[in-house]
Design a protein around this motif. Sequence first.
Motif, PDB file in Angstrom:
ATOM      1  N   ASP A 307      -3.144  48.673  55.202  1.00  0.00           N
ATOM      2  CA  ASP A 307      -2.791  48.298  56.562  1.00  0.00           C
ATOM      3  C   ASP A 307      -2.228  46.882  56.605  1.00  0.00           C
ATOM      4  OD1 ASP A 307      -3.675  50.771  57.393  1.00  0.00           O
ATOM      5  OD2 ASP A 307      -5.705  50.050  57.875  1.00  0.00           O
ATOM      6  N   ARG A 313      -6.804  52.198  53.276  1.00  0.00           N
ATOM      7  CA  ARG A 313      -7.062  53.427  54.026  1.00  0.00           C
ATOM      8  C   ARG A 313      -6.691  54.605  53.153  1.00  0.00           C
ATOM      9  NH1 ARG A 313      -3.415  55.786  57.254  1.00  0.00           N
ATOM     10  NH2 ARG A 313      -2.268  53.806  57.351  1.00  0.00           N
ATOM     11  N   GLN A 314      -7.673  55.464  52.912  1.00  0.00           N
ATOM     12  CA  GLN A 314      -7.449  56.596  52.026  1.00  0.00           C
ATOM     13  C   GLN A 314      -6.665  57.683  52.719  1.00  0.00           C
ATOM     14  OE1 GLN A 314     -10.618  58.186  49.334  1.00  0.00           O
ATOM     15  NE2 GLN A 314     -10.485  59.953  50.676  1.00  0.00           N
ATOM     16  N   LYS A 315      -5.800  58.345  51.970  1.00  0.00           N
ATOM     17  CA  LYS A 315      -5.054  59.497  52.458  1.00  0.00           C
ATOM     18  C   LYS A 315      -5.488  60.722  51.671  1.00  0.00           C
ATOM     19  CE  LYS A 315      -0.816  57.473  54.281  1.00  0.00           C
ATOM     20  NZ  LYS A 315       0.668  57.522  54.241  1.00  0.00           N
TER      21      LYS A 315
END
Length: 386
Positions: A307, A313-315
Motif C-alpha cells: 500500500d 497486503r496479501q492477494k
Amino acid sequence: MAASTSMITVPISPAASQKQPPSSHRLPTVSASEALQELQTAGPETISTTLPSLDSVLSGAIGITTGGLERGKTSELWGPKGAGKTALLLEIAARELCRGNKVVWMDGASPLSIPRLESALDRQASASNGTAATSATVGDYRNRFIHHRVPTLSHLLALVLHPRPDFPSPGTTLLVIEEFHTLVDLDYPRVLFASSGKTQQQKWQAGRRYALLDTLVAGLNKLAVLNNLAIAVTTGCTSRVRTDSGLGSALVPGVGGGEWDGGVWNKLVIFRDFGCRFVGVQKCRGRILISREQIGETGKIVGFDIDADGALRQKGSTDGFAPEDLRRKVTRSPTKSRKRVIDEVADSEGEEADEYGWSETDEDALTADGPGDDVLEPLPADTAGV
C-alpha cells in the motif's frame, strides 16, 4: 655406589574413585529417541513473514499458517530492485521488535530508511495493541533495532567468522544482510568474457569467489545455530540466456554456485508482474522445488501488494497456495525436448543402405520427366521452314 630411587605414593581419595552421579554432568543425558520425539512434537521455531500464504508454503504442509523463516537457518531473498524485498523484511523485523525481540540489520550498499522502519513499527504496534501507538512506544521498540553499516566484504567476513563476544546481543531473533551481492561483486566481480580470454588474475578471482561463498554460508549457518536466530540475506539478480527453450534471457540470482545454494535453507524470489507482486518459493526447508534446468521458473508463488503507507497486503487465499488467476499471469518456460543419446544419432560412415529411400526413386523420376536439358527435341512440322 648406586643411587637409590624412592617412589612417592599418592593416595587416591574415595570421592575421586567413586562414579559421579548423572546430575553432576555439565549436560543432561538425553536418549536419541527422546530427543527425536521432542523435536517432532515441538517443531522448529519460526518467524512469521506476515503473509499467511507464504508461511503455509514455508511450513511444508497445507493449511498450516504457523510457518515462516526458520530460526537456526539461512534464507535468501533475491530479485530485481523495487520488487519488495526490503518492504517484506521491514514488516518481519517490525513484528519481531513489537514482540520484545531484537533485530540486527546490516546494510551492504544502500542505507536503510529509518522513517520507513518507524512507520512499520507504528503499524505493527497499533495492530498488536488495538490502539494507536505512542511515540514513546515506537521509540522503545526502535531501541531494540541494531543497525550496522558494512562497507566491504572483509568487514562482513570478520563479523560473521570471528564475531565479538557481544554479537549478536542476547534476545536477537533475526539478522538481515541487505544487498549481499554488492559486497561480493566489488571484491570478486563476475567475468563476462569467455574462459579463453581470462587472465590469470581473473581465473583466480573466479575460483576464489565460490570458495569464499562456501566459507561464508557455513559461517552464517553456524552463527544462526549457536544463537538460535533466523538469517535473511537479500541478493540482486543477473541475466542468463536460455538457448534451448527459445525464450531468450531469464533472471537468475546474483549470487550463485553449488556451494552457496547448498547452504541456503530457503530461497525466495520476489518480483513484479502485471501490476502485482509475487513471492516464489524455489527452495523450502532444504528441498529444491525446481530443477536446475528450469531456468526462469518461480516455484510456488504467493501474491501480495504494498500500500501507499508501506503496509503489505496479501492477494489470494490463505491455504498456502496462490489462486489460479495469479498463477496464469506468470509465464512458464516450455518443457525441453529430450536430447538424443549417442546410439540414436545416425552414423553414415561405412553404411551403404539408403536411409531415406532416395536411390529407389531417382531413376523413376528421371524416366518420367523425359529427356534432360542436353537433348534437343525436334521442331514442330509447321515451323520447319522458319
